[in-house]
Design a protein around this motif. Structure first.
Motif, short mmCIF file in Angstrom:
data_model
loop_
_atom_site.label_atom_id
_atom_site.label_comp_id
_atom_site.label_asym_id
_atom_site.label_seq_id
_atom_site.Cartn_x
_atom_site.Cartn_y
_atom_site.Cartn_z
N GLU A 266 1.02 -1.04 0.04
CA GLU A 266 -0.11 0.11 0.17
C GLU A 266 0.94 1.31 0.04
O GLU A 266 1.52 1.80 1.12
CB GLU A 266 -0.95 0.08 1.21
N GLU B 264 0.46 4.43 -0.25
CA GLU B 264 0.06 5.44 0.81
C GLU B 264 0.56 5.18 2.11
O GLU B 264 0.80 6.33 2.68
CB GLU B 264 -1.21 5.79 0.35
N LYS B 265 0.41 4.12 2.55
CA LYS B 265 0.73 3.83 3.94
C LYS B 265 2.16 4.24 4.35
O LYS B 265 2.53 4.52 5.51
CB LYS B 265 0.43 2.32 4.09
N HIS C 32 4.24 6.54 2.75
CA HIS C 32 4.62 8.03 2.28
C HIS C 32 5.18 8.70 3.31
O HIS C 32 4.58 8.66 4.61
CB HIS C 32 3.54 8.69 1.56
N ASP D 210 5.65 11.33 6.30
CA ASP D 210 4.84 12.14 6.94
C ASP D 210 5.89 12.76 8.26
O ASP D 210 6.15 12.06 9.21
CB ASP D 210 3.68 11.46 7.67
N ASN E 232 5.79 0.78 8.87
CA ASN E 232 5.68 1.94 8.02
C ASN E 232 5.92 3.32 8.90
O ASN E 232 6.43 4.16 8.21
CB ASN E 232 4.20 1.84 7.52
N GLN F 99 10.77 12.15 -0.20
CA GLN F 99 9.58 11.36 -0.63
C GLN F 99 10.10 11.15 -2.22
O GLN F 99 9.92 11.91 -2.94
CB GLN F 99 8.12 11.72 -0.26
N SER G 42 6.20 9.61 -7.68
CA SER G 42 5.57 8.41 -8.37
C SER G 42 6.40 8.18 -9.82
O SER G 42 6.59 9.23 -10.45
CB SER G 42 4.08 8.66 -8.59
N ASP H 218 2.37 -1.35 -6.55
CA ASP H 218 0.96 -0.56 -6.15
C ASP H 218 0.17 -1.83 -5.86
O ASP H 218 -0.42 -2.43 -6.82
CB ASP H 218 0.50 0.38 -7.18
#
Length: 359
Positions: A160, A162-163, A165, A167, A253, A327, A330, A338
Motif C-alpha cells: 500500500e 500511501e501507507k 509515504h 509524514d 511503516n 519522498q 511516483s 502498487d
C-alpha cells in the motif's frame, strides 16, 4: 506456505489476500504445524481456511497428507511459495491431478547457510518438473530458480504505497517514542534474525561509525534465532547502548519515517522488499551488492560489498552529511509495486488459469 514465522513472504501473501477480490478468488493456507505466526483469525475473517500439515522434515507424512488434501479439497490451483522446496507440494499436486500448479521464487542463496545451500543446489534442477506456471518476485529470483531462459512471470511484492509515504508528524512522534533526540542519527534495519540477513555485519558497521559520529543509534526491527548472537556481539564490542532491538512490530511503516538511513546487508535476496518500502518513505538506502538492483526504485540507493564495513560507514556518513529527506515521486518503477493494481492483475491471472486449464 511452509513455516509461517512472521517473515517477508508471509507478509507478501497476506497483503495480496487482503486486497484481492475475494468474491472471485479465495485462498486456503497450508502451513507446517510447527509454524509460530499464523494469522488464523484474520484468514478466517477473510473467508479462508488454515490446514496444518506435517513439516517437510517428515517427508513421508508430509507427502501423504498433501496428496490426501489435494484429492479431497479439489483445489483448482496450488500456489507454492517455498522456493526450491516447491518440488514437494507440486509433485504431490500433480499426483493428485491438480490442473494448475504454480512455483513461486521468492529468494536465491548466498554464503553463510551451508546445509540450506546444499539442499537448494540439489533441488533446483527439479524446479521445472512439476509446475504448470512459474512466478517470481524479481527477474533475478526467477532466473536463479528456473533458469536464465525460462518463461516466468514477475509478480511484484506489492504494498500500500500511501501507507509508507513520508509524514514529518509521524516521524517526530515515532522518534519521540523511541527516545531519539533531534540531533541523533538513526540507522534502521528490518528483517528476521537469520544468517541470510547478516545483522552482525551492521553491528561492525556501527563500530566503525561511532568514533566519527558518536550520536548514531542502530535500530533492528524483527526477531529470529540469530538475535541472541547479534546482541552478544554488540555487548562484546561495547556498543550495546547504541542499539535498539525493537522485535516484531506492526508499525514498520511508521518506523521507516523515523530512520535517517536504511541498511540491508543481506547475503542474498530475491528482491529486498523492505528497501523499497524504505525508499517510498524517502529514506536513503545502503544495500548489499547481493541485493538485486531491481530494488532501487529511487535511483539513489548505494550497493556495497558486505566484506567492507568501513565502506558502509563512509556511505552512511555521506548520507548524514546531506541532511535531506525526500519522498520519491511516483514513477513507473514505483507504480509497479502498487498493491491495488497488482492484486487486480493476479486475480485476473488466477481466473484466466482456471478457465483455460481447469476443464
Amino acid at each position: 506456505m511452509g513455516k509461517m514465522l512472521g517473515g517477508g513472504v508471509e507478509s507478501v501473501v497476506m497483503n495480496y489476500y487482503r486486497h484481492i477480490d475475494r468474491n472471485k478468488v479465495q485462498f486456503d493456507f497450508l502451513v507446517d504445524d510447527d509454524s509460530t505466526r499464523v494469522p488464523e483469525e484474520e484468514i478466517k475473517e477473510l473467508g479462508g481456511r488454515v490446514f496444518r500439515i506435517p513439516p517437510y522434515q517428515h517427508p513421508l507424512r508430509y507427502r501423504k497428507e498433501l496428496v490426501r488434501l489435494f484429492r479431497e479439497e479439489h483445489w483448482p490451483i496450488v500456489h507454492s511459495h517455498i522456493n526450491t522446496l516447491s518440488v514437494f507440494p507440486l509433485s504431490a499436486a500433480k499426483k493428485a491431478g491438480v490442473p494448475v500448479r504454480i512455483a513461486h521464487s521468492h529468494s536465491t542463496m548466498g554464503k553463510g547457510e551451508f546445509a540450506k545451500n546444499l539442499m537448494k543446489l540439489a533441488l533446483r534442477p527439479l524446479s521445472n518438473l512439476y509446475p504448470t506456471e512459474r512466478f517470481a518476485c524479481s527477474e533475478y529470483a526467477g532466473k536463479w530458480l528456473f533458469g536464465r531462459n525460462a518463461d516466468f512471470t514477475v509478480i511484484p511484492n506489492a504494498i500500500e504505497l500511501e501507507k509508507f509515504h513520508f509524514d514529518p508528524v509521524i516521524r517526530q512522534e515515532t522518534r519521540r517514542e523511541l527516545g531519539i533526540a533531534d540531533g541523533m542519527f538513526l540507522i534502521g534495519h528490518v528483517g528476521r534474525f537469520m544468517p541470510q540477513k547478516n545483522q552482525a555485519f551492521l553491528v561492525d558497521v556501527l563500530a566503525e561509525l561511532l568514533p566519527q559520529k558518536p550520536d548514531t543509534i542502530l535500530a533492528f526491527v524483527g526477531d529470529g534465532p540469530d538475535r541472541p548472537d547479534v546482541q552478544q556481539h554488540a555487548q562484546e564490542l561495547g556498543i550495546g547502548d547504541h542499539i535498539l532491538f525493537l522485535g516484531q512490530r506492526t508499525d514498520v511503516n511508521h518506523l521507516y519515517q523515523a530512520f535517517d538511513a536504511f541498511c540491508l546487508p543481506s547475503r542474498y535476496e530475491g528482491l529486498g522488499m523492505v528497501a523499497i518500502e524504505a525508499q517510498v518513505a524517502g529514506c536513503p538506502c545502503v544495500l548489499s551488492d547481493q541485493v538485486p538492483h531491481e530494488a532501487d526504485v529511487s535511483g539513489q540507493s548505494a550497493f556495497i560489498p558486505i566484506q567492507e564495513p568501513d565502506s558502509w560507514a563512509s556511505e552512511i556518513l555521506r548520507i548524514q552529511g546531506t541532511d535531506k529527506r525526500e519522498q520519491i515521486n511516483s514513477n513507473k518503477k514505483l507504480d509497479f509495486y502498487d498493491i491495488e493494481e497488482q492484486s487486480k492483475k493476479i486475480c485476473a491471472q488466477y481466473e484466466y488459469l482456471s478457465r483455460e486449464k481447469v476443464k
